[in-house]
Design an enzyme around this catalytic site. Structure first.
Site, PDB file in Angstrom:
ATOM      1  N   ASP A  69       0.818  -1.206   0.000  1.00  0.00           N
ATOM      2  CA  ASP A  69       0.000   0.000   0.000  1.00  0.00           C
ATOM      3  C   ASP A  69       0.860   1.268   0.000  1.00  0.00           C
ATOM      4  OD1 ASP A  69      -2.297   1.476   0.028  1.00  0.00           O
ATOM      5  OD2 ASP A  69      -2.747   1.151   2.147  1.00  0.00           O
ATOM      6  N   TRP A  82       3.027   7.859  -2.391  1.00  0.00           N
ATOM      7  CA  TRP A  82       4.474   8.015  -2.630  1.00  0.00           C
ATOM      8  C   TRP A  82       4.694   8.924  -3.839  1.00  0.00           C
ATOM      9  CZ3 TRP A  82       7.663   6.880  -6.775  1.00  0.00           C
ATOM     10  CH2 TRP A  82       9.044   6.806  -6.526  1.00  0.00           C
ATOM     11  N   ARG A 125       0.194   9.048 -10.210  1.00  0.00           N
ATOM     12  CA  ARG A 125       0.050   7.819  -9.421  1.00  0.00           C
ATOM     13  C   ARG A 125       0.710   6.619 -10.112  1.00  0.00           C
ATOM     14  NH1 ARG A 125      -3.508   7.244  -5.500  1.00  0.00           N
ATOM     15  NH2 ARG A 125      -3.906   5.097  -6.119  1.00  0.00           N
ATOM     16  N   SER A 138      -6.695  -5.930  -6.272  1.00  0.00           N
ATOM     17  CA  SER A 138      -7.887  -6.578  -5.719  1.00  0.00           C
ATOM     18  C   SER A 138      -9.029  -6.464  -6.720  1.00  0.00           C
ATOM     19  CB  SER A 138      -8.282  -5.916  -4.401  1.00  0.00           C
ATOM     20  OG  SER A 138      -8.840  -4.642  -4.652  1.00  0.00           O
ATOM     21  N   GLU A 177     -11.755  -5.304  -6.133  1.00  0.00           N
ATOM     22  CA  GLU A 177     -12.336  -3.966  -5.889  1.00  0.00           C
ATOM     23  C   GLU A 177     -11.541  -2.860  -6.594  1.00  0.00           C
ATOM     24  OE1 GLU A 177     -11.727  -6.265  -3.377  1.00  0.00           O
ATOM     25  OE2 GLU A 177     -13.836  -6.859  -3.407  1.00  0.00           O
ATOM     26  N   ASN A 178     -10.264  -3.116  -6.906  1.00  0.00           N
ATOM     27  CA  ASN A 178      -9.453  -2.097  -7.590  1.00  0.00           C
ATOM     28  C   ASN A 178      -9.981  -1.766  -8.993  1.00  0.00           C
ATOM     29  OD1 ASN A 178      -6.298  -3.263  -6.160  1.00  0.00           O
ATOM     30  ND2 ASN A 178      -7.586  -1.567  -5.494  1.00  0.00           N
ATOM     31  N   ARG A 232     -11.345   1.764  -9.710  1.00  0.00           N
ATOM     32  CA  ARG A 232     -10.514   2.966  -9.931  1.00  0.00           C
ATOM     33  C   ARG A 232     -10.690   3.493 -11.353  1.00  0.00           C
ATOM     34  NH1 ARG A 232      -4.974   2.344  -6.427  1.00  0.00           N
ATOM     35  NH2 ARG A 232      -6.009   1.581  -4.569  1.00  0.00           N
ATOM     36  N   ARG A 244       1.545  -4.735   6.104  1.00  0.00           N
ATOM     37  CA  ARG A 244       0.865  -3.762   5.258  1.00  0.00           C
ATOM     38  C   ARG A 244       1.630  -2.450   5.378  1.00  0.00           C
ATOM     39  NH1 ARG A 244      -5.352  -2.536   4.158  1.00  0.00           N
ATOM     40  NH2 ARG A 244      -5.028  -0.863   2.673  1.00  0.00           N
ATOM     41  N   ARG A 249      -5.453  -2.055   8.278  1.00  0.00           N
ATOM     42  CA  ARG A 249      -6.655  -2.758   7.798  1.00  0.00           C
ATOM     43  C   ARG A 249      -6.228  -4.017   7.084  1.00  0.00           C
ATOM     44  NH1 ARG A 249      -8.342   2.306   6.204  1.00  0.00           N
ATOM     45  NH2 ARG A 249      -7.309   2.102   4.205  1.00  0.00           N
ATOM     46  N   GLU A 285       1.025 -12.982  12.490  1.00  0.00           N
ATOM     47  CA  GLU A 285       1.508 -11.793  13.184  1.00  0.00           C
ATOM     48  C   GLU A 285       1.386 -10.646  12.182  1.00  0.00           C
ATOM     49  OE1 GLU A 285       2.442 -11.378  16.263  1.00  0.00           O
ATOM     50  OE2 GLU A 285       2.064 -13.492  16.694  1.00  0.00           O
TER      51      GLU A 285
HETATM   52  C1  FPP Z   1      -1.979   0.073  -3.452  1.00  0.00           C
HETATM   53  O1  FPP Z   1      -1.436   1.359  -3.289  1.00  0.00           O
HETATM   54  C2  FPP Z   1      -1.275  -0.589  -4.553  1.00  0.00           C
HETATM   55  C3  FPP Z   1      -1.876  -1.141  -5.642  1.00  0.00           C
HETATM   56  C4  FPP Z   1      -3.327  -1.129  -5.865  1.00  0.00           C
HETATM   57  C5  FPP Z   1      -1.060  -1.745  -6.711  1.00  0.00           C
HETATM   58  C6  FPP Z   1       0.134  -2.527  -6.260  1.00  0.00           C
HETATM   59  C7  FPP Z   1       0.903  -2.917  -7.434  1.00  0.00           C
HETATM   60  C8  FPP Z   1       2.266  -2.967  -7.508  1.00  0.00           C
HETATM   61  C9  FPP Z   1       3.188  -2.699  -6.373  1.00  0.00           C
HETATM   62  C10 FPP Z   1       2.897  -3.355  -8.805  1.00  0.00           C
HETATM   63  C11 FPP Z   1       2.923  -4.846  -8.937  1.00  0.00           C
HETATM   64  C12 FPP Z   1       3.359  -5.192 -10.292  1.00  0.00           C
HETATM   65  C13 FPP Z   1       3.496  -6.456 -10.734  1.00  0.00           C
HETATM   66  C14 FPP Z   1       3.952  -6.653 -12.126  1.00  0.00           C
HETATM   67  C15 FPP Z   1       3.177  -7.640  -9.920  1.00  0.00           C
HETATM   68  P1  FPP Z   1      -2.324   2.613  -3.698  1.00  0.00           P
HETATM   69  O2  FPP Z   1      -2.104   2.899  -5.127  1.00  0.00           O
HETATM   70  O3  FPP Z   1      -3.735   2.355  -3.285  1.00  0.00           O
HETATM   71  O4  FPP Z   1      -1.677   3.737  -2.835  1.00  0.00           O
HETATM   72  P2  FPP Z   1      -2.438   4.929  -2.113  1.00  0.00           P
HETATM   73  O5  FPP Z   1      -3.238   4.287  -1.006  1.00  0.00           O
HETATM   74  O6  FPP Z   1      -1.307   5.751  -1.615  1.00  0.00           O
HETATM   75  O7  FPP Z   1      -3.266   5.621  -3.130  1.00  0.00           O
END
Ligand code: FPP
Length: 237
Positions: free
Chosen positions: A16, A21, A29, A61, A63-64, A67, A183, A189, A202
Site C-alpha cells: 500500500d 508516494w 500515481r 484486488s 475492488e481495484n 478505480r 501492510r 486494515r 503476526e
Molecule cells: C496500493 O497502493 C497498490 C496497488 C493497488 C497496486 C500494487 C501494485 C504494484 C506494487 C505493482 C505490482 C506489479 C506487478 C507486475 C506484480 P495505492 O495505489 O492504493 O496507494 P495509495 O493508497 O497511496 O493511493
C-alpha cells in the site's frame, strides 16, 4: 544470524502507498506503481533468499477495478509488460511464480502473460512467489465453498471429512497459513487479504510507502516478528 532466529515460512504483503508516494513527489500515481514494482522485484528475491518459502503479495484486488480506467489500464499494461519481460529473471533466480484470483474480467493479454510466466517457472524450487491479481478474500471463500459443494455432490469427498487443514486445498492456491502479514503505508486494515490464511498471522504495519519498503525495511519486520510470542490460542509453557 543466530540459530534461534525464526524465519516465517509464509509472508504476505499488502503493498500500500504507491499513489501517496508518487503524489508526495509531484508525480502521477502510475509512477508510484512502476516504482512499487521495482521495489517488489528486489524484495521478492531478498525475502526468498532469507529462507522464507512462500511470499504472497496483493497486486490488484477485485475492488481495484473501481478505480479510474486510466489507472486500471496502466496497471494491467504493467502486469503484461513485466510478466513478459521478467520471465527469464525469475527463471534465473529459480523462483516459481503463481497467481491467486479470478479470471473474469481480466483482459486476455493479462491472463495469457500470467499463464506464460507460471508455465515457464513451474519447476523452479527456490521459493514460491504468489501474486494476488483480481483477488478478493471473500471471493476466495465463496469459490472454495462452490468447489466443496461440487465435490460433495459428485461423491469426491464425504462432508464429514472436511476440516480446517484440508480446507486449504479448496482455496485459489494450496499454501500454508501466513505467519507474517505486512501492510505498508501506515494503514491498519486487512482489506480482504487472504482471510482464511491470516487466522494466526503476526501483523506488522510500517509507516513507509511501499516503494520505500526495501530489503532493510523487511529485515526490520523480521526482527519485530522474532520478538513476538506466538501462542496460536494456547498458553506459554
Ligand atoms: C496500493 O497502493 C497498490 C496497488 C493497488 C497496486 C500494487 C501494485 C504494484 C506494487 C505493482 C505490482 C506489479 C506487478 C507486475 C506484480 P495505492 O495505489 O492504493 O496507494 P495509495 O493508497 O497511496 O493511493
Amino acid at each position: 544470524m543466530d540459530k534461534e532466529y525464526k524465519i516465517p515460512k509464509h509472508v504476505g504483503i499488502i503493498m500500500d502507498g504507491n499513489g501517496r508516494w508518487a503524489t508526495k513527489k509531484g508525480l502521477k500515481r502510475s509512477a508510484g506503481h512502476a516504482a512499487g514494482y521495482k521495489t517488489l522485484k528486489k524484495l521478492a528475491v531478498h525475502i526468498l533468499n532469507r529462507g522464507v518459502k512462500y511470499l504472497s503479495v496483493y497486486a490488484f484486488s477485485t475492488e481495484n477495478f473501481k478505480r479510474d480506467a486510466e489507472e486500471v489500464n496502466y496497471l494491467m499494461d504493467l502486469f503484461v509488460n513485466k510478466f513478459r519481460e521478467d520471465k527469464n529473471f525469475f527463471m534465473k533466480k529459480n523462483i516459481k511464480v503463481i497467481f491467486s484470483g479470478l479470471k473474469e474480467p481480466l483482459r486476455n493479454d493479462v491472463w495469457e502473460s500470467m499463464q506464460e510466466i507460471s508455465e515457464m517457472t513451474k519447476n523452479n524450487d527456490g521459493g514460491i512467489f504468489n501474486i494476488l491479481l483480481n483477488y478478493g478474500g471473500q471471493n476466495e471463500l465463496v469459490e472454495a465453498t462452490k468447489k466443496i459443494v461440487n465435490d460433495v455432490i459428485t461423491d469426491k469427498i464425504n462432508i464429514e471429512e472436511l476440516n480446517t487443514e484440508n480446507f486449504y486445498h479448496y482455496l485459489f492456491q494450496d499454501l500454508p497459513p501466513i505467519d507474517l502479514m505486512i501492510r505498508t503505508s501506515g494503514e491498519v486494515r486487512v482489506s480482504n487479504f487472504m482471510l482464511y490464511q491470516i487466522a494466526y498471522a503476526e501483523m506488522y504495519f510500517p509507516k513507509v510507502y511501499f516503494p520505500d519498503f526495501n530489503e532493510k525495511e523487511f529485515d526490520k519486520a523480521l526482527d519485530v516478528y522474532n520478538k513476538r510470542d506466538r501462542r496460536f490460542g494456547g498458553i506459554k509453557k
